[in-house]
Design a protein around this motif. Structure first.
Motif, PDB file in Angstrom:
ATOM      1  N   UNK A 705      35.460  30.360  35.355  1.00  0.00           N
ATOM      2  CA  UNK A 705      34.567  31.489  35.546  1.00  0.00           C
ATOM      3  C   UNK A 705      34.650  32.007  36.980  1.00  0.00           C
ATOM      4  N   UNK A 706      34.602  31.034  37.920  1.00  0.00           N
ATOM      5  CA  UNK A 706      34.637  31.450  39.326  1.00  0.00           C
ATOM      6  C   UNK A 706      35.962  32.108  39.656  1.00  0.00           C
ATOM      7  N   UNK A 707      37.050  31.612  39.086  1.00  0.00           N
ATOM      8  CA  UNK A 707      38.347  32.248  39.324  1.00  0.00           C
ATOM      9  C   UNK A 707      38.306  33.709  38.855  1.00  0.00           C
ATOM     10  N   UNK A 708      37.750  33.900  37.646  1.00  0.00           N
ATOM     11  CA  UNK A 708      37.656  35.261  37.128  1.00  0.00           C
ATOM     12  C   UNK A 708      36.788  36.121  38.036  1.00  0.00           C
ATOM     13  N   UNK A 709      35.668  35.523  38.428  1.00  0.00           N
ATOM     14  CA  UNK A 709      34.751  36.296  39.273  1.00  0.00           C
ATOM     15  C   UNK A 709      35.367  36.601  40.619  1.00  0.00           C
ATOM     16  N   UNK A 710      36.139  35.655  41.107  1.00  0.00           N
ATOM     17  CA  UNK A 710      36.808  35.875  42.388  1.00  0.00           C
ATOM     18  C   UNK A 710      37.772  37.049  42.268  1.00  0.00           C
ATOM     19  N   UNK A 711      38.498  37.071  41.147  1.00  0.00           N
ATOM     20  CA  UNK A 711      39.432  38.186  40.945  1.00  0.00           C
ATOM     21  C   UNK A 711      38.646  39.493  40.905  1.00  0.00           C
ATOM     22  N   UNK A 712      37.520  39.475  40.169  1.00  0.00           N
ATOM     23  CA  UNK A 712      36.724  40.698  40.065  1.00  0.00           C
ATOM     24  C   UNK A 712      36.193  41.096  41.440  1.00  0.00           C
ATOM     25  N   UNK A 713      35.734  40.088  42.204  1.00  0.00           N
ATOM     26  CA  UNK A 713      35.197  40.380  43.539  1.00  0.00           C
ATOM     27  C   UNK A 713      36.295  40.949  44.426  1.00  0.00           C
ATOM     28  N   UNK A 714      37.519  40.404  44.284  1.00  0.00           N
ATOM     29  CA  UNK A 714      38.639  40.918  45.064  1.00  0.00           C
ATOM     30  C   UNK A 714      38.900  42.372  44.717  1.00  0.00           C
ATOM     31  N   UNK A 715      38.848  42.652  43.425  1.00  0.00           N
ATOM     32  CA  UNK A 715      39.075  44.032  43.000  1.00  0.00           C
ATOM     33  C   UNK A 715      38.013  44.954  43.588  1.00  0.00           C
ATOM     34  N   UNK A 716      36.770  44.467  43.495  1.00  0.00           N
ATOM     35  CA  UNK A 716      35.671  45.289  44.002  1.00  0.00           C
ATOM     36  C   UNK A 716      35.802  45.495  45.508  1.00  0.00           C
ATOM     37  N   UNK A 717      36.146  44.432  46.190  1.00  0.00           N
ATOM     38  CA  UNK A 717      36.304  44.530  47.640  1.00  0.00           C
ATOM     39  C   UNK A 717      37.429  45.504  47.966  1.00  0.00           C
ATOM     40  N   UNK A 718      38.516  45.408  47.174  1.00  0.00           N
ATOM     41  CA  UNK A 718      39.637  46.318  47.381  1.00  0.00           C
ATOM     42  C   UNK A 718      39.200  47.756  47.235  1.00  0.00           C
ATOM     43  N   UNK A 719      38.404  48.019  46.194  1.00  0.00           N
ATOM     44  CA  UNK A 719      38.000  49.401  45.993  1.00  0.00           C
ATOM     45  C   UNK A 719      37.050  49.835  47.098  1.00  0.00           C
ATOM     46  N   UNK A 720      36.236  48.908  47.591  1.00  0.00           N
ATOM     47  CA  UNK A 720      35.345  49.253  48.706  1.00  0.00           C
ATOM     48  C   UNK A 720      36.142  49.508  49.977  1.00  0.00           C
ATOM     49  N   UNK A 721      37.159  48.696  50.172  1.00  0.00           N
ATOM     50  CA  UNK A 721      38.006  48.915  51.348  1.00  0.00           C
ATOM     51  C   UNK A 721      38.668  50.290  51.259  1.00  0.00           C
ATOM     52  N   UNK A 722      39.084  50.595  50.040  1.00  0.00           N
ATOM     53  CA  UNK A 722      39.704  51.910  49.834  1.00  0.00           C
ATOM     54  C   UNK A 722      38.681  53.007  50.103  1.00  0.00           C
ATOM     55  N   UNK A 723      37.476  52.757  49.662  1.00  0.00           N
ATOM     56  CA  UNK A 723      36.407  53.735  49.872  1.00  0.00           C
ATOM     57  C   UNK A 723      36.166  53.930  51.369  1.00  0.00           C
ATOM     58  N   UNK A 724      36.090  52.808  52.085  1.00  0.00           N
ATOM     59  CA  UNK A 724      35.863  52.901  53.530  1.00  0.00           C
ATOM     60  C   UNK A 724      37.008  53.658  54.181  1.00  0.00           C
ATOM     61  N   UNK A 725      38.225  53.339  53.762  1.00  0.00           N
ATOM     62  CA  UNK A 725      39.386  54.001  54.360  1.00  0.00           C
ATOM     63  C   UNK A 725      39.321  55.504  54.086  1.00  0.00           C
ATOM     64  N   UNK A 726      38.989  55.860  52.843  1.00  0.00           N
ATOM     65  CA  UNK A 726      38.991  57.288  52.520  1.00  0.00           C
ATOM     66  C   UNK A 726      37.872  58.008  53.266  1.00  0.00           C
TER      67      UNK A 726
END
Lengths: 876, 374
Positions: A705-726
């Motif tokens: 579960x945590x592995x899955x959640x970690x992947x999801x959190x990574x994705x979310x963080x990635x999109x937030x990073x993209x948001x910050x960059x944009x």
């Protein structure tokens, strides 16, 4: 618009009077006057005329009023494109505003209409473009001012720029741009801080935290999963091992091996014991053999010795008998010698006795004579002794303590001195009788002689014969009296102690003593001569002699003859004794020889007797010896047999140590298996617990579960990073565009300012602030400085030039307005002012500039129209 | 005639940590509920036996509740017979799992944990190849070739793992021979591991997962109803639906000028199925900024109706024309910023990240300007 004249009445210092400045021309006009001449008053009045409604009394209006009160009146003539007009405003009492046409004097507008007329001229008052062209004394437009003023001026600048450059909005994007920037920054501010860091509590920071937290959790859970899997693997291997150990076949085999090893060990131990016993028996047999051999040898030695002793005994007997006969002979010779000695001695004794008696008789005679002499001496000595004793008694009676006389003398001397001293102090009475005087004078009953002097004591009675008595009472001199009394007492005590009446008697006794001691010495010497050893010795000698003379008997004979016979007798004795000593030594030698012979015999005999006891009867000796030899042979046989047994056992013995080691090894294998089973079971139980705990917690599910959640959190963080960059990119793009637009917006005023600036500061350029629309920095020689850091002079020059630039913009836009400077150049030096005026003149070619200044000298040479203040009274 | 239901890969206990919190519980519950749905299909199809070809459980250590409730659910459908094979997720290494299962085993549940024939009833033998470890490294079905069964028996193989390159967890050595059914003389080989339903040969099938757990296969959850008429006869295999949630991918290939939002609306499933649908919209191609913003808005608008909806736009490019930029501003600083961003997004010399940021920024600027009252 141009100003042509200014008039004021009842304004500030001009209470009840008025001044006028007439003839203001095109280009530069200078009103130069010393301070307190009303330049600033002119400026303020003019300002109020254009910018203050006549109905109000704000601070700027109040400031115009004289201290004494009154109604300020301001009037100005202007020329515009529409014609020439006269503007009049009166404040406070009779307040009014009026615009007249100058040519006709016709009133064009009054009151509010007049205000509107004026406002149109300055286009919106202080906020209008004209408002900023007024530069007040000391105000450079760059220093801080009230926000209201600031805002007003800013709007003024904006309006100028807008009028020439178009709406600022259309350039900078305006409201839409602001909204876009605001929207972008709002979105961005939720995520990051101003410096671009993730904002605490924001979604971005939370996503990072979430990711970090999940990474940690994943690490922990994956460790737990790994641990679980390891535990499972371990337990599986434990179980395999346990199954192998628990296998009954293998266990049976291990036990069998153990029993076999134990049996082998027991056998080996028994063999070892037997060998030990045989060893002991062999050692015993060897001892027996040694003993038998020794017994036989000794017996044989004893036999040989016995033979030898028998021969020696016979010899000894012979020797002893010879010695005994010699002894007998010696004894007889000795007895004869003794008898001879006895005879010689008897004769000698007789001779000696006779001689002794003869000598005693002679001695008694000599003693009687001696006795008589001594008795005579004794009598005399006895008399001497009496004499001595008599004298001694006398001396004793007269004796004085040593030094007593000396002390007495000293006391006497002191007494005399004291008395003399006392007497010297006493009043003296001296009588000198007149020649022929009959009577006498007596003192205390004693008649005094002529010329006699007497000392008077305390009480004195002087009798004058035939006259009467004269009683004197004298004061007594006290000092000395005590000392005298003490001295007297001491003398009396001494005399008493000595038993004499006075000093003279004492001296007499001393001399008598000396005589007596002389006699005593003589008497003693006599006595010593008579009895040198004392009287008792003398008496003893007498007593002794008396005894001698009483015991003596009278014998007659010739002492010499007697002495001769005695010597002969003595010689005989000596000779006989020598003979006797020789006989004696012969006897001694014979006795010693007998003793030696007897001893040798006894020694041999006793040794032989001992051997006989050991050897036994003579006839059994051979048999006994044979027996002993036989014993020896037997012992040898026994030893041989024992040794053979030992050899046999040793040869057949198994390896005891090996057997034991094997047994122990097998034992340890069995024990080890049991221990291992126990420990494996224990470990398995512990693993069971651990596995159960982890499995019950479904740790793998949690991990997945945590592995899955970690992947999801990574994705979310990635999109937030993209948001910050944009958002960051967008904000930067918007700001860049806006800045560029502003630069473009400022271009016209820059174009006007640049040539003016070039006059004063070569190669200088200026950037404008987007917010205040004022110069922000000045660049010179590649160095950019904020305006706030420039010198005061430079700042005010920059301010004036900026206004001139704006004025030119206004003029180009068809709204010319005068630039009015009220002592605006206070910090600038003359040279700068000159160059500044060059700028002003250049500007003034199509621009009216009115300069109020107190710097008469500096401004005198600047050219331009020179203005003067003249008294003025308004028309009634 | 022997009839049974073939399923696999139930993955009971899977937690779906990558899904939103509120969805996880439902997805998890659906996995548990699949037991009931399998039983219902078995009964409906006249099958008395259900073969589960591995991966009943998602991990080697499901929580005790998960295990016991699954067993209890199976028991509740007696006399249906369940045959449970260990797969790679719940291999024989999971001592604890199988020990606990054995301890609470209902009468009608058989654990196929030994590689030895199970005579279900006279003439019917199941030959299981349980996974010994997570990665056995060999073909566990080898032994089926030589497994002896009474003459005239049905031989049914039961195995879990990859054939050729099929495999959910990558490729290893544990590849089951594709012709195992033939080589081992099996009447049917029931396979598990691949979550999509697939026929391997005339007698070999992957049943697929009865309840999907990923977008990969784009199929509803299904099982296989198998009828074996007699030894040697060809099996009669019928797929039956067993899924509760539908995991679907929706490709949206767009060209500049398309009304993406409209296209999306057309293609979305309708009605209450949305609640049971997890949808992945994969937008590709090119789109004008407004249309792009509209697509985002449309997806965001409809998303709450679905169990889950994601819009993937990584492969979607944004086309900008001057008319598009006019929507932002015709001139002035805003327009300049937009021009700048557009130029940057098309500048191939820049790193991809910067181009991406510029492209995103431009789209966002469109969004802002759209929202402004004009």
């Amino acid at each position: 618009m141009k100003l042509t004249a200014l008039r004021l009445y009842n304004v500030r210092r001009f209470a009840g009077q008025g001044v006028a400045v007439e003839g203001i021309g095109d280009g530069v006009n200078v009103l130069c006057a010393a301070n307190e001449f009303g330049k600033s008053t002119c400026f303020d009045a003019l300002h109020a005329l254009f910018f203050q409604p006549h109905t109000g009394t704000p601070g700027a209006v109040q400031a115009l009023r004289p201290y004494s009160g009154g109604n300020p009146l301001v009037e100005a003539d202007i020329a515009t494109g529409e014609g020439a007009f006269r503007l009049t405003k009166q404040f406070y009492g009779g307040r009014r505003a009026m615009v007249r046409e100058r040519g006709s004097g016709r009133i064009i507008a009054q009151a509010d209409e007049a205000e509107r007329f004026i406002a149109r001229l300055v286009q919106g008052g202080t906020s209008g473009p004209a408002g900023l062209l007024w530069v007040r004394q000391g105000i450079t437009g760059i220093e801080r001012r009230s926000p209201k003023d600031e805002e007003g001026e800013k709007r003024a600048r904006e309006s100028v720029l807008t009028s020439v450059q178009g709406e600022v909005e259309s350039l900078t994007g305006g409201r839409r741009m602001a909204q876009a920037v605001a929207a972008c920054e709002t979105e961005l501010s939720v995520l990051v801080t101003a410096t671009g860091r993730p904002k605490t509590g924001g979604a971005y920071a939370q996503a990072i935290e979430e990711r970090d937290r999940l990474v940690e959790t994943e690490k922990r859970l994956s460790a737990e999963v790994r641990e679980l899997r390891e535990a499972l693997d371990r337990r599986r291997s434990l179980r395999t091992r346990l199954a192998a150990l628990d296998d009954p076949d293998q266990q049976g085999m291990r036990l069998r091996d153990l029993f076999q090893a134990e049996a082998a060990w027991t056998t080996a131990k028994a063999q070892g014991e037997a060998l030990k016993t045989a060893d002991v028996e062999a050692a015993l047999a060897r001892n027996h053999l040694d003993a038998a051999r020794q017994t036989l040898e000794i017996y044989r030695q004893n036999l040989a010795r016995h033979g030898l002793l028998e021969a020696r005994e016979a010899d000894s007997l012979t020797q002893r008998d010879a010695a005994a006969s010699q002894q007998r002979e010696a004894r007889e010779a000795g007895q004869q010698a003794t008898r001879a000695v006895e005879e010689a001695e008897a004769a000698e004794r007789e001779a000696r006795d006779l001689l002794s008696r003869l000598e005693k008789s002679m001695q008694a005679r000599a003693a009687a004579e001696q006795l008589a002499r001594l008795q005579h001496d004794h009598a005399r000595a006895e008399a001497g002794r009496v004499e001595v004793e008599t004298i001694q008694a006398e001396v004793k009676a007269l004796a004085l303590p040593p030094g007593a006389v000396k002390q007495l003398e000293a006391a006497e001397t002191a007494l005399v001195g004291l008395r003399a001293a006392q007497t010297a102090q006493m009043p003296l009475l001296r009588v000198d009788y007149r020649a022929g005087a009959l009577g006498t004078i007596g003192l205390d009953g004693v008649a005094l002689a002529d010329g006699e002097e007497r000392a008077l004591t305390r009480q004195a009675t002087i009798e004058i014969e035939g006259v009467g008595t004269l009683s004197l009472t004298l004061p007594q001199a006290r000092e000395g009296e005590t000392g005298l009394a003490e001295a007297l007492a001491r003398r009396v005590a001494l005399l008493a102690a000595l038993g004499v009446a006075d000093l003279a008697e004492a001296r007499q006794r001393e001399s008598a003593l000396r005589d007596l001691s002389g006699r005593l010495d003589l008497a003693r010497q006599r006595l010593t001569l008579l009895a040198p050893d004392g009287l008792p010795a003398l008496r003893e000698a007498i007593a002794r002699l008396e005894a001698q003379s009483l015991a003596a008997t009278e014998i007659k004979g010739d002492p010499e003859a007697v002495r001769g016979s005695l010597a002969t007798a003595e010689a005989r004795v000596t000779a006989s004794r020598g003979a006797q000593r020789a006989a004696q030594s012969a006897r001694d030698e014979a006795g010693a020889a007998v003793v030696a012979a007897e001893r040798a015999l006894a020694s041999v005999t006793s040794e032989r007797a001992g051997l006989v006891a050991v050897l036994g009867a003579a006839d059994g000796r051979a048999a006994h010896e044979a027996q002993l030899a036989n014993d020896l042979a037997q012992a040898e046989a026994i030893l041989e047999a024992a040794q053979a047994r030992v050899e046999t056992l040793r040869a057949s013995a198994t390896d005891l140590a090996g057997a034991e080691a094997k047994f122990r090894r097998m034992r340890s294998v069995v024990d080890g298996a049991a221990t291992e089973i126990a420990s494996l079971r224990e470990e398995a139980a512990e693993l069971n617990g651990r596995i159960r705990a982890r499995a019950d917690a479904a740790v793998e599910e949690a991990w997945q579960e945590v592995l899955d959640r970690l992947a999801a959190a990574g994705t979310r963080l990635g999109s937030l990073e993209r948001e910050v960059a944009l958002l960051t990119r967008l904000r930067d793009a918007l700001q860049t565009a806006r800045t560029q637009a502003r630069d473009h917006y400022f271009a016209p005023v820059m174009a006007e300012l640049r040539p003016l600036l070039g006059l004063l500061f070569e190669g200088a350029s200026v950037t404008f602030d987007e917010e205040t629309l004022l110069p922000r920095t000045v660049s010179r020689n590649g160095l950019e400085e904020p305006v706030g850091l420039l010198s005061g002079g430079m700042r005010e020059q920059l301010a004036v030039l900026t206004r001139l630039a704006f004025a030119r913009l206004l003029a180009k836009d068809g709204q010319p307005a005068p630039v009015i400077l009220d002592d605006a150049l206070v910090y600038s030096d003359d040279d700068r002012i000159e160059r500044m005026f060059d700028a002003l003149h250049r500007q003034a070619s199509d621009q009216q500039i009115i300069v109020f200044s107190c710097r008469q000298r500096a401004f005198a040479q600047l050219g331009g129209t020179v203005l003067r203040m003249v008294p003025w009274t308004p028309d009634a | 005639m022997f009839r049974f239901l073939h399923s696999s890969d139930l993955h009971i206990g899977k937690r779906f940590g990558n899904m939103p919190e509120e969805l996880r519980g439902r997805l998890r519950e659906a996995r548990h509920g699949v037991i009931d749905r399998l039983a219902a299909q078995a009964r409906a199809g006249g099958a008395g036996t259900i073969l589960l070809a591995g991966d009943c459980f998602d991990t080697e250590t499901p929580s005790p509740a998960m295990l016991r409730q699954a067993l209890a659910a199976m028991e509740s459908h007696a006399p249906l017979r369940w045959i449970v094979l260990p797969g790679n997720h719940d291999s024989l290494q999971a001592d604890e799992l199988w020990a606990a299962a054995r301890a609470a085993l209902p009468a009608h549940v058989l654990l196929a944990t030994d590689a030895s024939p199970i005579a279900l009833e006279p003439g019917i033998v199941v030959l299981p190849a349980p996974c010994t470890t997570r990665r056995p490294g060999r073909d566990l079905t080898d032994w089926l070739d030589s497994a002896a069964t009474p003459d005239g028996s049905l031989r049914i193989g039961l195995a879990h793992g990859a054939i050729q390159s099929f495999g959910e967890d990558g490729i290893g050595l544990e590849i089951i021979a594709p012709d195992r059914a033939h080589r081992a003389g099996l009447d049917y080989l029931a396979l598990g591991d691949w979550h999509g339903q697939m026929q391997i040969g005339p007698r070999s099938w992957y049943s697929g997962a009865p309840e999907p757990d990923r977008f990969k296969h784009d199929q509803p959850g299904r099982a296989l109803l198998v009828s074996l008429a007699a030894p040697g006869a060809m099996p009669d295999v019928t797929p039956v639906e067993t899924g509760s949630f539908d995991w679907r991918s929706l490709p949206l290939d767009l060209i500049s000028g398309d009304d993406a939002a409209g296209l999306l609306a057309e293609r979305l499933p309708l009605g209450p199925v949305r609640r049971q649908t997890l949808l992945r919209v994969i937008a590709t191609g090119r789109l004008r900024p407004q249309a792009r913003a509209a697509l985002d808005a449309a997806a965001a608008h409809v998303a709450p109706e679905f169990a889950h909806l994601v819009l993937e736009t990584e492969a979607l490019a944004t086309d900008c024309e001057s008319a598009d930029l006019d929507a932002i501003d015709r001139a002035g600083a805003l327009r300049q910023a937009a021009d700048l961003l557009l130029a940057e997004s098309l500048d191939d010399h820049r790193p991809a990240g910067e181009r991406q940021a510029a492209r995103d920024g431009l789209v966002r600027l469109f969004t802002y300007c759209e929202a402004m009252p004009s």
